[in-house]
Motif scaffolding. Structure first.
Motif, short mmCIF file in Angstrom:
data_model
loop_
_atom_site.label_atom_id
_atom_site.label_comp_id
_atom_site.label_asym_id
_atom_site.label_seq_id
_atom_site.Cartn_x
_atom_site.Cartn_y
_atom_site.Cartn_z
N VAL A 63 -6.83 -12.87 7.68
CA VAL A 63 -6.08 -11.96 6.81
C VAL A 63 -5.44 -10.89 7.68
CG1 VAL A 63 -6.21 -10.36 4.88
CG2 VAL A 63 -7.73 -12.35 4.95
N ASP A 64 -4.13 -10.71 7.51
CA ASP A 64 -3.41 -9.76 8.36
C ASP A 64 -2.55 -8.87 7.50
OD1 ASP A 64 -2.61 -8.47 10.58
OD2 ASP A 64 -1.10 -9.95 11.18
N ILE A 65 -2.28 -7.66 7.96
CA ILE A 65 -1.41 -6.73 7.24
C ILE A 65 -0.45 -6.09 8.23
CG2 ILE A 65 -3.12 -4.88 7.47
CD1 ILE A 65 -2.03 -3.72 4.84
N ASN A 66 0.80 -6.10 7.89
CA ASN A 66 1.82 -5.50 8.73
C ASN A 66 2.07 -4.08 8.24
OD1 ASN A 66 4.21 -4.68 10.04
ND2 ASN A 66 4.90 -6.82 10.22
N LYS A 67 1.45 -3.11 8.88
CA LYS A 67 1.53 -1.72 8.43
C LYS A 67 2.95 -1.19 8.44
CE LYS A 67 -0.05 2.91 9.64
NZ LYS A 67 -0.80 3.71 10.62
N LYS A 68 3.69 -1.52 9.52
CA LYS A 68 5.07 -1.04 9.63
C LYS A 68 5.93 -1.57 8.50
CE LYS A 68 9.00 -0.83 12.81
NZ LYS A 68 9.52 -1.22 14.14
N GLN A 69 5.77 -2.86 8.20
CA GLN A 69 6.55 -3.46 7.12
C GLN A 69 6.18 -2.85 5.78
OE1 GLN A 69 5.88 -7.65 6.42
NE2 GLN A 69 8.01 -7.96 5.87
N ALA A 70 4.90 -2.58 5.57
CA ALA A 70 4.47 -1.98 4.30
C ALA A 70 5.07 -0.60 4.11
CB ALA A 70 2.94 -1.90 4.26
N GLU A 71 5.15 0.16 5.22
CA GLU A 71 5.71 1.50 5.12
C GLU A 71 7.22 1.45 4.87
OE1 GLU A 71 4.54 3.19 8.80
OE2 GLU A 71 2.59 3.89 8.08
N GLU A 72 7.90 0.47 5.47
CA GLU A 72 9.34 0.35 5.29
C GLU A 72 9.69 -0.02 3.86
OE1 GLU A 72 10.50 -2.50 8.15
OE2 GLU A 72 10.58 -1.07 9.82
N LEU A 73 8.80 -0.75 3.21
CA LEU A 73 9.05 -1.16 1.83
C LEU A 73 8.91 0.00 0.86
CD1 LEU A 73 7.20 -4.61 1.76
CD2 LEU A 73 9.67 -4.22 1.74
N THR A 74 8.29 1.09 1.30
CA THR A 74 8.01 2.19 0.37
C THR A 74 8.56 3.52 0.86
OG1 THR A 74 5.87 2.53 1.44
CG2 THR A 74 5.90 1.07 -0.47
N ASP A 75 9.69 3.48 1.59
CA ASP A 75 10.22 4.73 2.12
C ASP A 75 11.31 5.32 1.24
OD1 ASP A 75 12.24 2.98 2.58
OD2 ASP A 75 12.45 3.41 4.73
N SER A 76 11.65 4.68 0.14
CA SER A 76 12.69 5.17 -0.75
C SER A 76 12.08 5.90 -1.93
CB SER A 76 13.57 4.01 -1.24
OG SER A 76 14.45 4.48 -2.25
N GLY A 77 12.23 7.20 -1.96
CA GLY A 77 11.72 7.97 -3.09
C GLY A 77 12.46 7.65 -4.37
N GLU A 78 13.75 7.36 -4.25
CA GLU A 78 14.54 7.03 -5.44
C GLU A 78 14.03 5.75 -6.11
OE1 GLU A 78 17.41 9.28 -2.70
OE2 GLU A 78 15.88 7.73 -2.48
N ASP A 79 13.76 4.73 -5.29
CA ASP A 79 13.28 3.47 -5.86
C ASP A 79 11.90 3.64 -6.50
OD1 ASP A 79 15.29 1.58 -5.61
OD2 ASP A 79 14.85 1.22 -3.50
N PHE A 80 11.08 4.50 -5.90
CA PHE A 80 9.76 4.75 -6.48
C PHE A 80 9.89 5.37 -7.87
CE2 PHE A 80 6.41 7.96 -7.18
CZ PHE A 80 5.34 7.10 -7.37
N VAL A 81 10.76 6.36 -8.01
CA VAL A 81 10.95 7.02 -9.30
C VAL A 81 11.53 6.05 -10.32
CG1 VAL A 81 12.20 8.86 -10.52
CG2 VAL A 81 11.25 9.30 -8.24
N ILE A 82 12.57 5.32 -9.94
CA ILE A 82 13.25 4.41 -10.87
C ILE A 82 12.34 3.27 -11.29
CG2 ILE A 82 15.20 2.82 -11.13
CD1 ILE A 82 16.71 4.66 -9.11
N SER A 83 11.55 2.74 -10.33
CA SER A 83 10.69 1.60 -10.64
C SER A 83 9.63 1.96 -11.68
CB SER A 83 10.01 1.10 -9.36
OG SER A 83 9.11 2.06 -8.85
N SER A 84 9.27 3.22 -11.77
CA SER A 84 8.29 3.63 -12.77
C SER A 84 8.82 3.46 -14.18
CB SER A 84 7.88 5.09 -12.53
OG SER A 84 7.28 5.25 -11.26
N PHE A 85 10.14 3.41 -14.32
CA PHE A 85 10.74 3.19 -15.64
C PHE A 85 11.23 1.75 -15.81
CE2 PHE A 85 11.21 7.72 -14.75
CZ PHE A 85 10.66 8.27 -15.91
N SER A 86 11.58 1.09 -14.72
CA SER A 86 12.08 -0.28 -14.81
C SER A 86 10.95 -1.31 -14.90
CB SER A 86 12.97 -0.61 -13.61
OG SER A 86 12.24 -0.56 -12.40
#
Length: 281
Positions: A63-86
């Motif tokens: 089992v492996d986890i790519n920390k850098k990739q995980a952080e890159e997927l969650t660096d958009s504050g706008e997408d985080f806010v919008i996804s909470s409604f979508s």
């Protein structure tokens, strides 16, 4: 019309379930922020635990986890806010509120007291929709504000908002799409006069059956028309636009979503108006 709206405002303030739904909505978004903050701060521990588990694993499974990739997927504050409604988080509370608020007067015989002899009963459906829309406007806006204000403080600024103007524009489109679905809930409540039927149909449609129906619609149209690769019937219903709208949506996508929401909402309101005038209370 104004008297009916005053009466509905009184009902909305005196109904305990409205307060419960409102507080539950706000609490859910606060918990969401807290969980994202906690998870992002503990991603190092998560990576370490997974690494230890992999080292101790004797079954040949890694089992492996790519920390850098995980952080890159969650660096958009706008997408985080919008996804909470979508992602239907807010939509579920809207469905519960709408089903209860629109159908309770029929279930309890409340409307018989003042609409039985009225010549223009359809005005009541418009009044109750306007009051319910104001509730949605307030709760949606407060939830959006909580997320927007909290984003810069999640894990010491991990999520960043770079374009507040565009974020507000997209959230406004999401708000109109949600209110459009509120009109659909009103239509079903007016037609069925049943809280359970309204709740079941309006809940199962976006959460369970929407993708299935979208697939059937796309396949059916493809029989008669050579459709573009990016075409989907989901783009022409309010639920589809609620789900698909994100920070990367083009201006044409936002305009289409807005037009679709207005058209569907208007049709639902007109039908509700006609049904309540035709049916006996």
């Amino acid at each position: 019309m104004l008297n009916l709206m005053k009466m509905e405002f009184t009902r909305i303030f005196k109904s305990k379930y409205v307060l419960v739904i409102f507080l539950a909505t706000i609490l859910t978004f606060l918990i969401t922020v807290g969980l994202v903050d906690y998870t992002s701060k503990n991603i190092d521990n998560l990576e370490q635990n997974i690494s230890q588990t992999s080292d101790e694993n004797t079954n040949g499974i890694k089992v492996d986890i790519n920390k850098k990739q995980a952080e890159e997927l969650t660096d958009s504050g706008e997408d985080f806010v919008i996804s909470s409604f979508s992602q239907s988080t807010y939509l579920i509370f809207l469905i519960i509120f709408g089903a209860l608020f629109f159908s309770n007067p029929y279930a309890h015989g409340f409307v018989k007291n003042f609409l039985g002899m009225g010549k223009n009963k359809g005005t009541y459906s418009l009044a109750t929709f306007l009051v319910a829309s104001l509730f949605v406007l307030v709760s949606f806006s407060l939830a959006a504000m909580i997320l927007t204000i909290s984003v810069p403080h999640i894990n010491n600024g991990m999520l960043k908002i770079t374009d507040y103007a565009r974020l507000i524009k997209i959230l406004s489109v999401e708000l109109v799409s949600h209110i459009s679905y509120l009109a659909v809930i009103l239509l079903l409540a007016t037609f069925t006069r049943s809280t359970s039927k309204t709740l079941i149909v309006t809940f199962l449609y976006p959460t369970i059956f929407f993708n299935f129906l979208r697939g059937i619609g796309d396949q059916f149209l493809s029989i008669f028309v050579d459709l573009p690769d990016d075409f989907s019937v989901a783009n022409f219903v309010n639920i589809g636009n609620i789900i698909s709208t994100n920070f990367s949506s083009s201006n044409s996508d936002l305009i289409r979503a807005l037009v679709v929401a207005i058209i569907i909402g208007a049709i639902a309101l007109i039908l509700s108006y006609l049904i309540i005038n035709k049916k006996d209370i």
